[in-house]
Write a protein that holds these residues in place. Sequence first.
Motif, PDB file in Angstrom:
ATOM      1  N   ALA A 181     -10.209  11.957  46.635  1.00  0.00           N
ATOM      2  CA  ALA A 181      -9.978  12.087  48.068  1.00  0.00           C
ATOM      3  C   ALA A 181     -10.461  13.454  48.532  1.00  0.00           C
ATOM      4  CB  ALA A 181      -8.492  11.907  48.389  1.00  0.00           C
ATOM      5  N   VAL A 182     -10.565  13.600  49.844  1.00  0.00           N
ATOM      6  CA  VAL A 182     -11.029  14.859  50.435  1.00  0.00           C
ATOM      7  C   VAL A 182     -10.154  15.218  51.630  1.00  0.00           C
ATOM      8  CG1 VAL A 182     -13.420  14.644  49.681  1.00  0.00           C
ATOM      9  CG2 VAL A 182     -12.723  13.607  51.849  1.00  0.00           C
ATOM     10  N   ALA A 183     -10.243  16.461  52.026  1.00  0.00           N
ATOM     11  CA  ALA A 183      -9.428  16.957  53.133  1.00  0.00           C
ATOM     12  C   ALA A 183      -9.815  16.293  54.444  1.00  0.00           C
ATOM     13  CB  ALA A 183      -9.583  18.472  53.249  1.00  0.00           C
ATOM     14  N   THR A 184      -8.819  16.072  55.263  1.00  0.00           N
ATOM     15  CA  THR A 184      -9.061  15.555  56.608  1.00  0.00           C
ATOM     16  C   THR A 184      -9.777  16.620  57.433  1.00  0.00           C
ATOM     17  OG1 THR A 184      -7.067  14.207  56.486  1.00  0.00           O
ATOM     18  CG2 THR A 184      -7.958  14.645  58.679  1.00  0.00           C
ATOM     19  N   THR A 185     -10.759  16.187  58.201  1.00  0.00           N
ATOM     20  CA  THR A 185     -11.486  17.121  59.052  1.00  0.00           C
ATOM     21  C   THR A 185     -11.902  16.405  60.321  1.00  0.00           C
ATOM     22  OG1 THR A 185     -13.302  18.732  59.091  1.00  0.00           O
ATOM     23  CG2 THR A 185     -13.767  16.593  58.108  1.00  0.00           C
ATOM     24  N   ALA A 186     -12.264  17.155  61.342  1.00  0.00           N
ATOM     25  CA  ALA A 186     -12.675  16.539  62.602  1.00  0.00           C
ATOM     26  C   ALA A 186     -14.038  15.882  62.430  1.00  0.00           C
ATOM     27  CB  ALA A 186     -12.726  17.599  63.702  1.00  0.00           C
ATOM     28  N   ALA A 187     -14.103  14.601  62.751  1.00  0.00           N
ATOM     29  CA  ALA A 187     -15.375  13.875  62.679  1.00  0.00           C
ATOM     30  C   ALA A 187     -16.145  14.068  63.980  1.00  0.00           C
ATOM     31  CB  ALA A 187     -15.119  12.393  62.446  1.00  0.00           C
ATOM     32  N   ASP A 188     -17.457  14.140  63.876  1.00  0.00           N
ATOM     33  CA  ASP A 188     -18.284  14.226  65.068  1.00  0.00           C
ATOM     34  C   ASP A 188     -18.299  12.874  65.782  1.00  0.00           C
ATOM     35  OD1 ASP A 188     -19.009  16.899  64.691  1.00  0.00           O
ATOM     36  OD2 ASP A 188     -20.580  16.336  63.278  1.00  0.00           O
ATOM     37  N   HIS A 189     -18.545  12.902  67.092  1.00  0.00           N
ATOM     38  CA  HIS A 189     -18.561  11.652  67.859  1.00  0.00           C
ATOM     39  C   HIS A 189     -19.713  10.783  67.369  1.00  0.00           C
ATOM     40  CE1 HIS A 189     -18.810   8.861  71.247  1.00  0.00           C
ATOM     41  NE2 HIS A 189     -17.549   9.219  71.505  1.00  0.00           N
ATOM     42  N   PRO A 190     -19.488   9.467  67.226  1.00  0.00           N
ATOM     43  CA  PRO A 190     -20.548   8.583  66.733  1.00  0.00           C
ATOM     44  C   PRO A 190     -21.860   8.692  67.502  1.00  0.00           C
ATOM     45  CG  PRO A 190     -18.453   7.426  66.742  1.00  0.00           C
ATOM     46  CD  PRO A 190     -18.210   8.738  67.402  1.00  0.00           C
ATOM     47  N   SER A 191     -21.791   8.882  68.805  1.00  0.00           N
ATOM     48  CA  SER A 191     -23.030   8.995  69.578  1.00  0.00           C
ATOM     49  C   SER A 191     -23.790  10.269  69.231  1.00  0.00           C
ATOM     50  CB  SER A 191     -22.728   8.954  71.076  1.00  0.00           C
ATOM     51  OG  SER A 191     -21.919  10.062  71.464  1.00  0.00           O
ATOM     52  N   GLU A 192     -23.034  11.330  68.898  1.00  0.00           N
ATOM     53  CA  GLU A 192     -23.694  12.572  68.492  1.00  0.00           C
ATOM     54  C   GLU A 192     -24.392  12.391  67.158  1.00  0.00           C
ATOM     55  OE1 GLU A 192     -22.588  17.132  67.127  1.00  0.00           O
ATOM     56  OE2 GLU A 192     -21.113  15.966  68.258  1.00  0.00           O
ATOM     57  N   VAL A 193     -23.699  11.741  66.208  1.00  0.00           N
ATOM     58  CA  VAL A 193     -24.304  11.493  64.895  1.00  0.00           C
ATOM     59  C   VAL A 193     -25.549  10.631  65.047  1.00  0.00           C
ATOM     60  CG1 VAL A 193     -23.928  10.486  62.606  1.00  0.00           C
ATOM     61  CG2 VAL A 193     -22.062  11.714  63.750  1.00  0.00           C
ATOM     62  N   ALA A 194     -25.448   9.589  65.867  1.00  0.00           N
ATOM     63  CA  ALA A 194     -26.576   8.664  66.048  1.00  0.00           C
ATOM     64  C   ALA A 194     -27.757   9.326  66.739  1.00  0.00           C
ATOM     65  CB  ALA A 194     -26.119   7.450  66.846  1.00  0.00           C
ATOM     66  N   GLY A 195     -27.511  10.415  67.449  1.00  0.00           N
ATOM     67  CA  GLY A 195     -28.593  11.102  68.137  1.00  0.00           C
ATOM     68  C   GLY A 195     -29.392  12.041  67.249  1.00  0.00           C
ATOM     69  N   ARG A 196     -28.934  12.236  66.044  1.00  0.00           N
ATOM     70  CA  ARG A 196     -29.647  13.118  65.125  1.00  0.00           C
ATOM     71  C   ARG A 196     -30.797  12.365  64.465  1.00  0.00           C
ATOM     72  NH1 ARG A 196     -23.926  14.744  62.381  1.00  0.00           N
ATOM     73  NH2 ARG A 196     -23.040  15.894  64.154  1.00  0.00           N
ATOM     74  N   ARG A 197     -31.696  13.115  63.883  1.00  0.00           N
ATOM     75  CA  ARG A 197     -32.852  12.512  63.218  1.00  0.00           C
ATOM     76  C   ARG A 197     -33.080  13.177  61.859  1.00  0.00           C
ATOM     77  NH1 ARG A 197     -31.793   9.363  66.329  1.00  0.00           N
ATOM     78  NH2 ARG A 197     -33.039   8.349  67.945  1.00  0.00           N
ATOM     79  N   ARG A 198     -31.997  13.247  61.080  1.00  0.00           N
ATOM     80  CA  ARG A 198     -32.112  13.898  59.781  1.00  0.00           C
ATOM     81  C   ARG A 198     -31.363  13.104  58.714  1.00  0.00           C
ATOM     82  NH1 ARG A 198     -33.845  18.585  57.816  1.00  0.00           N
ATOM     83  NH2 ARG A 198     -34.292  19.302  59.937  1.00  0.00           N
ATOM     84  N   LEU A 199     -32.032  12.908  57.572  1.00  0.00           N
ATOM     85  CA  LEU A 199     -31.442  12.317  56.382  1.00  0.00           C
ATOM     86  C   LEU A 199     -31.061  13.442  55.424  1.00  0.00           C
ATOM     87  CD1 LEU A 199     -34.214   9.605  55.857  1.00  0.00           C
ATOM     88  CD2 LEU A 199     -31.946   9.211  56.839  1.00  0.00           C
ATOM     89  N   LEU A 200     -29.966  13.249  54.687  1.00  0.00           N
ATOM     90  CA  LEU A 200     -29.489  14.282  53.780  1.00  0.00           C
ATOM     91  C   LEU A 200     -29.249  13.695  52.396  1.00  0.00           C
ATOM     92  CD1 LEU A 200     -28.217  17.053  53.009  1.00  0.00           C
ATOM     93  CD2 LEU A 200     -26.045  16.177  53.919  1.00  0.00           C
ATOM     94  N   TYR A 201     -29.882  14.291  51.400  1.00  0.00           N
ATOM     95  CA  TYR A 201     -29.532  13.989  50.010  1.00  0.00           C
ATOM     96  C   TYR A 201     -28.952  15.246  49.394  1.00  0.00           C
ATOM     97  CZ  TYR A 201     -29.556  13.159  45.052  1.00  0.00           C
ATOM     98  OH  TYR A 201     -29.147  13.043  43.742  1.00  0.00           O
ATOM     99  N   ALA A 202     -27.683  15.190  49.012  1.00  0.00           N
ATOM    100  CA  ALA A 202     -27.008  16.316  48.352  1.00  0.00           C
ATOM    101  C   ALA A 202     -26.481  15.805  47.018  1.00  0.00           C
ATOM    102  CB  ALA A 202     -25.877  16.846  49.218  1.00  0.00           C
ATOM    103  N   GLY A 203     -27.132  16.189  45.939  1.00  0.00           N
ATOM    104  CA  GLY A 203     -26.720  15.706  44.626  1.00  0.00           C
ATOM    105  C   GLY A 203     -27.632  16.251  43.556  1.00  0.00           C
ATOM    106  N   ASP A 204     -27.536  15.672  42.369  1.00  0.00           N
ATOM    107  CA  ASP A 204     -28.375  16.123  41.275  1.00  0.00           C
ATOM    108  C   ASP A 204     -29.802  15.618  41.449  1.00  0.00           C
ATOM    109  OD1 ASP A 204     -26.275  17.449  40.101  1.00  0.00           O
ATOM    110  OD2 ASP A 204     -25.756  15.812  38.753  1.00  0.00           O
ATOM    111  N   LEU A 205     -30.710  16.211  40.680  1.00  0.00           N
ATOM    112  CA  LEU A 205     -32.131  15.891  40.816  1.00  0.00           C
ATOM    113  C   LEU A 205     -32.716  15.613  39.436  1.00  0.00           C
ATOM    114  CD1 LEU A 205     -34.364  15.724  42.964  1.00  0.00           C
ATOM    115  CD2 LEU A 205     -34.796  18.156  42.584  1.00  0.00           C
ATOM    116  N   ASP A 206     -33.405  14.478  39.327  1.00  0.00           N
ATOM    117  CA  ASP A 206     -34.173  14.170  38.127  1.00  0.00           C
ATOM    118  C   ASP A 206     -35.416  13.392  38.553  1.00  0.00           C
ATOM    119  OD1 ASP A 206     -33.438  11.460  38.516  1.00  0.00           O
ATOM    120  OD2 ASP A 206     -31.799  11.579  37.063  1.00  0.00           O
ATOM    121  N   GLY A 207     -36.208  12.945  37.588  1.00  0.00           N
ATOM    122  CA  GLY A 207     -37.465  12.298  37.919  1.00  0.00           C
ATOM    123  C   GLY A 207     -37.299  11.021  38.712  1.00  0.00           C
TER     124      GLY A 207
END
Length: 367
Positions: free
Chosen positions: A161-187
Amino acid sequence: MSQKPWLIISKPLRPPFRDGSTVLLRDLVLHMPEGRSLAYLGDPAAPLRPAGDRVIGAPPAGYAPTMTDKLRALAAMLRHPGMPVHLSFTPGKATAAVVSLLRRLQPRRLFVQSLMSSHGAEAWTPLLRPLDAVVALSHGTARRLRDAGVPESKIATIRPAVATTAADHPSEVAGRRRLLYAGDLDGEIAARLVALARATAASGWSLTIACRPKAEGDAEARAGLQRELAGELAAGRVELLAEVADMDALYRRSALQLFAATHTRKKVDLPLALLEGLARGVPAAIVEVSPAAELLHVGHDAGLRAGLAAPAEPDAFARAIAEVVHGDTVASWSEAAAALAAREFSLTQMAGRYDALYRDLESKRRK
């Protein structure tokens, strides 16, 4: 308070908190009911909770604990006889030898093992059978343990589980144009990210790749990304980062987070980075493999679609996510993501389940 504190055997719970297992255990301590006393390795001058716990002095440890770190932790079990023990190190011969010795000397002492990373868990079956309980962090891992011969009566499933935090408004999230990969890296992961960057090149979307350079194969995969995506990196459509000091800032400018690995080696079953993104309203695209994809199955069972399951083959992975980029589902997924994190992955619930497990074992031992 319980008669004796439960002794958590792990890397010291003290800053900097950088890896999933110590973050999870820190939050477990912080959210345990006030009446539950704990003991753990850390900084006696800076306890996680103001009172009631016993902090055993130990210096910080790196990502991979050394033999000295492990021996220090195991020695704590010997120096604090009678305390029920909650193990979180990866099971191994040294841990099993100490537990076996203590079992002979103190046959009524309780031992619980949390499998903070379940990669290769089937091989640990002989080490897990003698314990009083084994905590799996996903139902998929629980099934694997049962099929490998760990008694079902000893297996408990308690998701991270993770700490509760304020979520951004869905319309704000949908207005972004960025994908995020945060994790380990291999071939293999790099091949999926290259295919994705190329499939979304004309869409106006950007890709952030944030990977701590600690995984096996990271250097070679990172060099491959720099070579294959040289143009995209130069143009700023792709950014390749190492360890990030402010992950919250990355989540807050991303519309969709990715889990592009087919394993959770050295990670908790449902990676905390994914859960933290969900809590902020960032939906997830996850390669359809166990245990990470269970996150989406949990959402489905709750009537909440918080993202999509993507195929592992690089071009198919890229096409599945490109469809999202050109669609209009992110807003509804964002709302579901925040609801799912709050409903199914709260720290209060997680700590309550550990406390209930402790109480159940204590009750059985008294009989």
